[in-house]
Design an enzyme around this catalytic site. Structure first.
Site, PDB file in Angstrom:
ATOM      1  N   GLY A  80       2.145   2.240  10.677  1.00  0.00           N
ATOM      2  CA  GLY A  80       3.061   3.359  10.492  1.00  0.00           C
ATOM      3  C   GLY A  80       3.748   3.818  11.769  1.00  0.00           C
ATOM      4  O   GLY A  80       4.333   4.892  11.819  1.00  0.00           O
ATOM      5  N   SER A  93       3.255  -2.177  10.448  1.00  0.00           N
ATOM      6  CA  SER A  93       4.707  -2.106  10.633  1.00  0.00           C
ATOM      7  C   SER A  93       5.437  -3.402  10.275  1.00  0.00           C
ATOM      8  O   SER A  93       6.444  -3.754  10.900  1.00  0.00           O
ATOM      9  CB  SER A  93       5.053  -1.651  12.056  1.00  0.00           C
ATOM     10  OG  SER A  93       4.577  -0.336  12.265  1.00  0.00           O
ATOM     11  N   HIS A 121      -9.722   0.789   5.046  1.00  0.00           N
ATOM     12  CA  HIS A 121      -8.409   1.008   5.665  1.00  0.00           C
ATOM     13  C   HIS A 121      -8.578   1.980   6.839  1.00  0.00           C
ATOM     14  O   HIS A 121      -9.374   2.920   6.758  1.00  0.00           O
ATOM     15  CB  HIS A 121      -7.427   1.574   4.627  1.00  0.00           C
ATOM     16  CG  HIS A 121      -6.013   1.581   5.129  1.00  0.00           C
ATOM     17  ND1 HIS A 121      -5.545   2.540   5.995  1.00  0.00           N
ATOM     18  CD2 HIS A 121      -4.987   0.728   4.918  1.00  0.00           C
ATOM     19  CE1 HIS A 121      -4.281   2.280   6.279  1.00  0.00           C
ATOM     20  NE2 HIS A 121      -3.913   1.183   5.638  1.00  0.00           N
ATOM     21  N   GLU A 132      -5.450  -5.250  10.781  1.00  0.00           N
ATOM     22  CA  GLU A 132      -4.462  -4.181  10.928  1.00  0.00           C
ATOM     23  C   GLU A 132      -4.743  -3.394  12.203  1.00  0.00           C
ATOM     24  O   GLU A 132      -5.551  -2.456  12.197  1.00  0.00           O
ATOM     25  CB  GLU A 132      -4.550  -3.230   9.735  1.00  0.00           C
ATOM     26  CG  GLU A 132      -4.244  -3.880   8.419  1.00  0.00           C
ATOM     27  CD  GLU A 132      -3.681  -2.849   7.443  1.00  0.00           C
ATOM     28  OE1 GLU A 132      -2.502  -2.958   7.116  1.00  0.00           O
ATOM     29  OE2 GLU A 132      -4.415  -1.937   7.048  1.00  0.00           O
ATOM     30  N   GLU A 190      -6.927   4.392   7.856  1.00  0.00           N
ATOM     31  CA  GLU A 190      -6.711   5.819   7.557  1.00  0.00           C
ATOM     32  C   GLU A 190      -7.961   6.422   6.915  1.00  0.00           C
ATOM     33  O   GLU A 190      -8.238   7.606   7.087  1.00  0.00           O
ATOM     34  CB  GLU A 190      -5.461   5.981   6.674  1.00  0.00           C
ATOM     35  CG  GLU A 190      -4.195   5.756   7.506  1.00  0.00           C
ATOM     36  CD  GLU A 190      -2.971   5.331   6.723  1.00  0.00           C
ATOM     37  OE1 GLU A 190      -2.989   5.399   5.484  1.00  0.00           O
ATOM     38  OE2 GLU A 190      -1.997   4.890   7.368  1.00  0.00           O
ATOM     39  N   LYS A 236       0.045   4.232  -0.389  1.00  0.00           N
ATOM     40  CA  LYS A 236      -0.660   5.415   0.147  1.00  0.00           C
ATOM     41  C   LYS A 236      -0.462   6.612  -0.787  1.00  0.00           C
ATOM     42  O   LYS A 236      -0.405   6.427  -2.001  1.00  0.00           O
ATOM     43  CB  LYS A 236      -0.210   5.709   1.582  1.00  0.00           C
ATOM     44  CG  LYS A 236      -0.217   4.457   2.461  1.00  0.00           C
ATOM     45  CD  LYS A 236      -0.041   4.738   3.918  1.00  0.00           C
ATOM     46  CE  LYS A 236       0.140   3.427   4.659  1.00  0.00           C
ATOM     47  NZ  LYS A 236       0.004   3.523   6.085  1.00  0.00           N
ATOM     48  N   ASN A 261       0.871  -1.183   0.000  1.00  0.00           N
ATOM     49  CA  ASN A 261       0.000   0.000   0.000  1.00  0.00           C
ATOM     50  C   ASN A 261       0.906   1.230   0.000  1.00  0.00           C
ATOM     51  O   ASN A 261       1.470   1.585   1.031  1.00  0.00           O
ATOM     52  CB  ASN A 261      -0.888  -0.026   1.256  1.00  0.00           C
ATOM     53  CG  ASN A 261      -1.747   1.220   1.364  1.00  0.00           C
ATOM     54  OD1 ASN A 261      -1.882   1.985   0.407  1.00  0.00           O
ATOM     55  ND2 ASN A 261      -2.340   1.436   2.527  1.00  0.00           N
TER      56      ASN A 261
HETATM   57  C1  PEP Z   1      -0.949  -0.016   5.961  1.00  0.00           C
HETATM   58  O1  PEP Z   1      -0.967   1.117   5.518  1.00  0.00           O
HETATM   59  O2  PEP Z   1      -1.854  -0.808   5.687  1.00  0.00           O
HETATM   60  C2  PEP Z   1       0.183  -0.400   6.815  1.00  0.00           C
HETATM   61  C3  PEP Z   1       0.162  -1.582   7.349  1.00  0.00           C
HETATM   62  O3  PEP Z   1       1.178   0.528   6.983  1.00  0.00           O
HETATM   63  P1  PEP Z   1       2.605   0.256   7.688  1.00  0.00           P
HETATM   64  O4  PEP Z   1       3.142  -1.013   7.120  1.00  0.00           O
HETATM   65  O5  PEP Z   1       3.422   1.441   7.348  1.00  0.00           O
HETATM   66  O6  PEP Z   1       2.344   0.112   9.151  1.00  0.00           O
END
Ligand code: PEP
Length: 257
Positions: free
Chosen positions: A173, A211, A97, A167, A99, A11, A9
């Protein structure tokens, strides 16, 4: 067990030059890794999708969208429909997601509509769910997961496919990764909720995201309950993402034996 899926992803990151370099580097670095062409999905920003699909085709990786509209078409300025994603070459699309849930106040009901649109367009939706830190600390993780899953999951018929991504919001992040036991427990819970909802959902892949990086990917992917990873930050770094792909490829090699 089916092969593990690795989803990037990106983003709202990167310019054309960076994306060109990243893909070239990834293709070069993963070329010699057996099984590295299996089930890798790149979700770039919309405006780069045409460019990215042109490069992915030759490598056998798939394209995904980061979101889609809850509507089919019409006067919805700024929105992209699931059908449009399908036409441009997407096979997957993320829905719900954290976000989007956080910055765009997307509710479970809205996410459900998006998932419905994705299925209708013939895309495979990746339904993202996860608890906040406050919810985890209050001991509500499993309940929140159940509510999010059941309330945001659209009706699915037997020919349609979907994926669930666990998640934890506090792990996205932040560099904080859920513990192996926590991942195992939540994934088992999601899998049992899926089967309770429909016995045919036994084979629905459940991914972990939050992460994931080159250091922890192997251990996470080795878990039987984890059917792949959804990767944000580390998917923008060629060396990190190559290591993650290599970890998935190694697991897939064992699965395919
Ligand atoms: C994500 O955006 O779905 C995600 C898992 O981000 P990160 O790996 O940066 O934590």
């Amino acid at each position: 067990m089916t092969s593990k899926l690795t989803i990037a992803n990106w983003k709202m990151n990167g310019n054309l030059e960076q994306i060109r370099n990243l893909l070239s580097q990834l293709f070069q670095d993963t070329a010699q890794i057996a099984h590295s062409r299996e089930k890798v999905v790149i979700c770039p920003p919309y405006c780069y999708q045409s460019f990215v699909i042109g490069r992915l085709a030759e490598f056998g990786w798939q394209l995904g969208g980061q979101d889609c509209s809850r509507y089919t078409s019409g006067a919805y300025t700024g929105e992209i429909s699931a059908e449009m994603l399908k036409v441009i070459g997407c096979r997957y699309v993320l829905v719900g997601h954290s976000e989007r849930r956080q910055h765009h106040h997307e509710s479970n009901a809205l996410v459900r509509q998006k998932m419905q649109q994705a299925l209708k367009a013939g895309l495979t939706p990746v339904l993202c769910i996860g608890e906040t830190l406050q919810e985890r600390e209050a001991g509500l993780t499993l309940k929140i997961i159940e509510n999010q899953l059941y309330e945001s999951m659209a009706e699915v018929n037997t020919e349609q496919e979907f994926v669930v991504a666990y998640e934890p919001v506090w792990a996205i992040g932040t560099g904080r990764v859920a513990g192996i036991q926590d991942i195992t427990q939540v994934h088992q819970h999601i899998k049992s909720l899926l089967v309770q909802s429909n016995p045919l959902f036994e084979s629905i892949p459940v991914l972990y995201g939050g992460s994931v990086n080159g250091q922890n990917a192997r251990e996470i992917l080795s878990l039987g309950e984890v059917d792949g990873v959804l990767v944000g930050g580390a998917s923008l770094k060629a060396d990190e993402f190559t290591t993650i792909i290599a970890a998935a490829a190694q697991t897939n090699e064992k699965i395919n034996l």
